[in-house]
Design an enzyme around this catalytic site. Structure first.
Site, PDB file in Angstrom:
ATOM      1  N   GLY A   1     -46.470  -6.577  43.239  1.00 25.87           N
ATOM      2  CA  GLY A   1     -46.431  -5.128  43.291  1.00 25.87           C
ATOM      3  C   GLY A   1     -47.023  -4.556  42.028  1.00 25.87           C
ATOM      4  O   GLY A   1     -46.345  -4.410  41.018  1.00 25.87           O
ATOM      5  N   ARG A   2     -48.324  -4.281  42.059  1.00 31.73           N
ATOM      6  CA  ARG A   2     -49.029  -3.803  40.867  1.00 31.73           C
ATOM      7  C   ARG A   2     -48.661  -2.353  40.543  1.00 31.73           C
ATOM      8  O   ARG A   2     -48.290  -2.023  39.426  1.00 31.73           O
ATOM      9  CB  ARG A   2     -50.540  -3.917  41.075  1.00 31.73           C
ATOM     10  CG  ARG A   2     -51.373  -3.446  39.910  1.00 31.73           C
ATOM     11  CD  ARG A   2     -52.852  -3.550  40.229  1.00 31.73           C
ATOM     12  NE  ARG A   2     -53.212  -4.926  40.515  1.00 31.73           N
ATOM     13  CZ  ARG A   2     -53.532  -5.826  39.583  1.00 31.73           C
ATOM     14  NH1 ARG A   2     -53.521  -5.480  38.309  1.00 31.73           N
ATOM     15  NH2 ARG A   2     -53.852  -7.061  39.917  1.00 31.73           N
TER      16      ARG A   2
ATOM     17  N   TYR B   1     -48.232 -16.119  45.032  1.00 32.34           N
ATOM     18  CA  TYR B   1     -48.936 -16.038  46.299  1.00 32.34           C
ATOM     19  C   TYR B   1     -48.125 -16.543  47.485  1.00 32.34           C
ATOM     20  O   TYR B   1     -48.474 -16.269  48.632  1.00 32.34           O
ATOM     21  CB  TYR B   1     -50.259 -16.807  46.207  1.00 32.34           C
ATOM     22  CG  TYR B   1     -51.288 -16.083  45.368  1.00 32.34           C
ATOM     23  CD1 TYR B   1     -52.193 -15.210  45.960  1.00 32.34           C
ATOM     24  CD2 TYR B   1     -51.327 -16.242  43.987  1.00 32.34           C
ATOM     25  CE1 TYR B   1     -53.122 -14.527  45.200  1.00 32.34           C
ATOM     26  CE2 TYR B   1     -52.246 -15.552  43.215  1.00 32.34           C
ATOM     27  CZ  TYR B   1     -53.146 -14.695  43.823  1.00 32.34           C
ATOM     28  OH  TYR B   1     -54.048 -13.997  43.064  1.00 32.34           O
ATOM     29  N   LEU B   2     -47.033 -17.266  47.217  1.00 31.74           N
ATOM     30  CA  LEU B   2     -46.211 -17.767  48.320  1.00 31.74           C
ATOM     31  C   LEU B   2     -45.735 -16.659  49.243  1.00 31.74           C
ATOM     32  O   LEU B   2     -45.697 -16.814  50.457  1.00 31.74           O
ATOM     33  CB  LEU B   2     -44.992 -18.516  47.762  1.00 31.74           C
ATOM     34  CG  LEU B   2     -45.192 -19.950  47.297  1.00 31.74           C
ATOM     35  CD1 LEU B   2     -43.889 -20.474  46.696  1.00 31.74           C
ATOM     36  CD2 LEU B   2     -45.623 -20.831  48.454  1.00 31.74           C
ATOM     37  N   GLN B   3     -45.375 -15.516  48.664  1.00 28.04           N
ATOM     38  CA  GLN B   3     -44.800 -14.439  49.463  1.00 28.04           C
ATOM     39  C   GLN B   3     -45.830 -13.794  50.391  1.00 28.04           C
ATOM     40  O   GLN B   3     -45.475 -13.092  51.327  1.00 28.04           O
ATOM     41  CB  GLN B   3     -44.191 -13.386  48.552  1.00 28.04           C
ATOM     42  CG  GLN B   3     -45.166 -12.722  47.619  1.00 28.04           C
ATOM     43  CD  GLN B   3     -44.529 -12.215  46.345  1.00 28.04           C
ATOM     44  OE1 GLN B   3     -43.508 -11.557  46.371  1.00 28.04           O
ATOM     45  NE2 GLN B   3     -45.164 -12.505  45.211  1.00 28.04           N
ATOM     46  N   ARG B   4     -47.116 -14.048  50.142  1.00 25.31           N
ATOM     47  CA  ARG B   4     -48.161 -13.427  50.964  1.00 25.31           C
ATOM     48  C   ARG B   4     -48.376 -14.154  52.288  1.00 25.31           C
ATOM     49  O   ARG B   4     -48.905 -13.564  53.235  1.00 25.31           O
ATOM     50  CB  ARG B   4     -49.495 -13.410  50.212  1.00 25.31           C
ATOM     51  CG  ARG B   4     -49.416 -12.722  48.872  1.00 25.31           C
ATOM     52  CD  ARG B   4     -50.743 -12.207  48.401  1.00 25.31           C
ATOM     53  NE  ARG B   4     -51.855 -13.144  48.520  1.00 25.31           N
ATOM     54  CZ  ARG B   4     -53.099 -12.843  48.184  1.00 25.31           C
ATOM     55  NH1 ARG B   4     -53.368 -11.640  47.714  1.00 25.31           N
ATOM     56  NH2 ARG B   4     -54.058 -13.722  48.306  1.00 25.31           N
TER      57      ARG B   4
ATOM     58  N   ASN C   1     -56.103  -1.037  50.000  1.00 26.07           N
ATOM     59  CA  ASN C   1     -56.902   0.137  49.649  1.00 26.07           C
ATOM     60  C   ASN C   1     -58.287  -0.216  49.091  1.00 26.07           C
ATOM     61  O   ASN C   1     -59.247   0.512  49.320  1.00 26.07           O
ATOM     62  CB  ASN C   1     -56.140   1.047  48.684  1.00 26.07           C
ATOM     63  CG  ASN C   1     -55.450   0.289  47.576  1.00 26.07           C
ATOM     64  OD1 ASN C   1     -55.858  -0.824  47.238  1.00 26.07           O
ATOM     65  ND2 ASN C   1     -54.413   0.875  47.011  1.00 26.07           N
TER      66      ASN C   1
ATOM     67  N   ASP D   1     -48.292  -5.093  49.782  1.00 28.71           N
ATOM     68  CA  ASP D   1     -47.857  -4.089  48.811  1.00 28.71           C
ATOM     69  C   ASP D   1     -47.330  -2.834  49.502  1.00 28.71           C
ATOM     70  O   ASP D   1     -46.595  -2.056  48.894  1.00 28.71           O
ATOM     71  CB  ASP D   1     -49.011  -3.700  47.891  1.00 28.71           C
ATOM     72  CG  ASP D   1     -49.405  -4.824  46.940  1.00 28.71           C
ATOM     73  OD1 ASP D   1     -48.535  -5.660  46.634  1.00 28.71           O
ATOM     74  OD2 ASP D   1     -50.565  -4.867  46.522  1.00 28.71           O
TER      75      ASP D   1
END
Length: 302
Positions: free
Chosen positions: A87-88, A201-204, A14, A44
């Site tokens: 997940g902010r 950041y690994l999951q990205r 976004n 996200d």
């Protein structure tokens, strides 16, 4: 103007959509013929209008796979294990951990997302109840969990509240949340074996795990952005509408005004969260399973 650039594509979430909106508005204000387009991509999964976002399916597959393996480790060495997931403001990625549960007793046993206020005393009571029932406890926690006043728990306990260019407090570059929750459990419940990991950041971008469905859709939304922009459409974003599910999963693509996507986030629907606010319902699997493609299979001797 220097390079006669006439097409501008910005890939991201976004905040990226808002940047594309700004560029599009600047071009209009300067009477410059520029087709500015936003291409969705965010793990996200919190963009409005679209059913889901490219990047999410692969990240969700990583999260589910990690919990499947971690649950076996926790079964062998009982105690409390906490995994902090990105997940902010939205709990979609953390909620994907529910896919790790393929039979009764498998973790995660508790799942906490930003859509529900995080109350420490209730959290401790939840963990205590699971420990008494199962003798162990696997927990999935969104990095953006917050108290009843809306204050992020990480921001309260981290030594530094570093902010990014958009003013967001950095939540993923620290293990403070996992360490804090671990310390809380040890101090209040007396559990000796408590461990915490922050996926960060690994999951990205974990190259070893990706969803073929996600990869295909990511390519198509890029193609659609080019297709729409060459038709003279500008200031828009590509979106997906789900028209089939399960074995008949399918999507249709369309474009939407970029103002419908920029800045604002889409939360995980409350209907997917249990009444107590500490778990994700199995109904969420119907939404997320087609996006992650095939998951590993865990074998049992009995």
């Amino acid at each position: 103007r220097k390079h006669d650039v006439r097409y501008f594509y910005y890939i991201g979430g976004n905040d990226s959509a808002d940047t594309a909106r700004i560029v599009n508005d600047l071009a209009k204000d300067n009477n410059y013929d520029l087709q500015a387009f936003h291409v969705p991509k965010t793990i996200d999964n919190d963009l409005r209008t679209t059913d889901h976002c490219p990047g999410y399916g692969s990240a969700a597959k990583f999260v589910a796979s990690a919990f499947m393996g971690d649950d076996q480790d926790n079964r062998a060495l009982p105690g409390v294990k906490i995994n902090v997931v990105m997940g902010r403001h939205a709990g979609f990625l953390t909620a994907a951990s529910v896919l790790a549960r393929t039979r009764d007793g498998e973790g995660p046993h508790l799942i906490y997302v930003p859509e529900v206020d995080f109350i420490e005393d209730k959290f401790l009571a939840d963990v205590n109840a699971i420990m008494k029932k199962c003798g162990r406890c696997m927990i999935a926690v969104s990095e953006g969990i917050h108290d009843a006043q809306g204050n992020a728990i990480t921001a309260k306990v981290a030594a530094s509240n570093e902010r990014d260019a958009h003013g967001n407090i950095q939540l993923s570059g620290t293990g403070a949340l996992g360490d804090y929750l671990s310390g809380l459990i040890k101090a209040k419940l007396g559990v000796k074996r408590v461990r915490a990991d922050t996926f960060g950041y690994l999951q990205r971008s974990f190259a070893g795990i990706y969803s073929k469905v996600d990869a295909a859709e990511a390519r198509i939304v890029g193609q659609k952005a080019v297709e729409y922009s060459t038709q003279g459409i500008s200031g828009s974003s590509v979106a997906m509408k789900r028209v089939g599910n399960g074995a008949n999963y399918a999507v249709e693509y369309f474009h939407t005004d970029i103002k419908n996507v920029a800045r604002e986030t889409k939360p995980l629907p409350r209907e997917f969260i249990n009444a107590e606010g500490n778990n994700i319902l199995d109904s969420f699997k119907d939404y997320v399973a087609p996006l992650v493609d095939v998951l590993p299979t865990v074998g049992y001797l009995f």
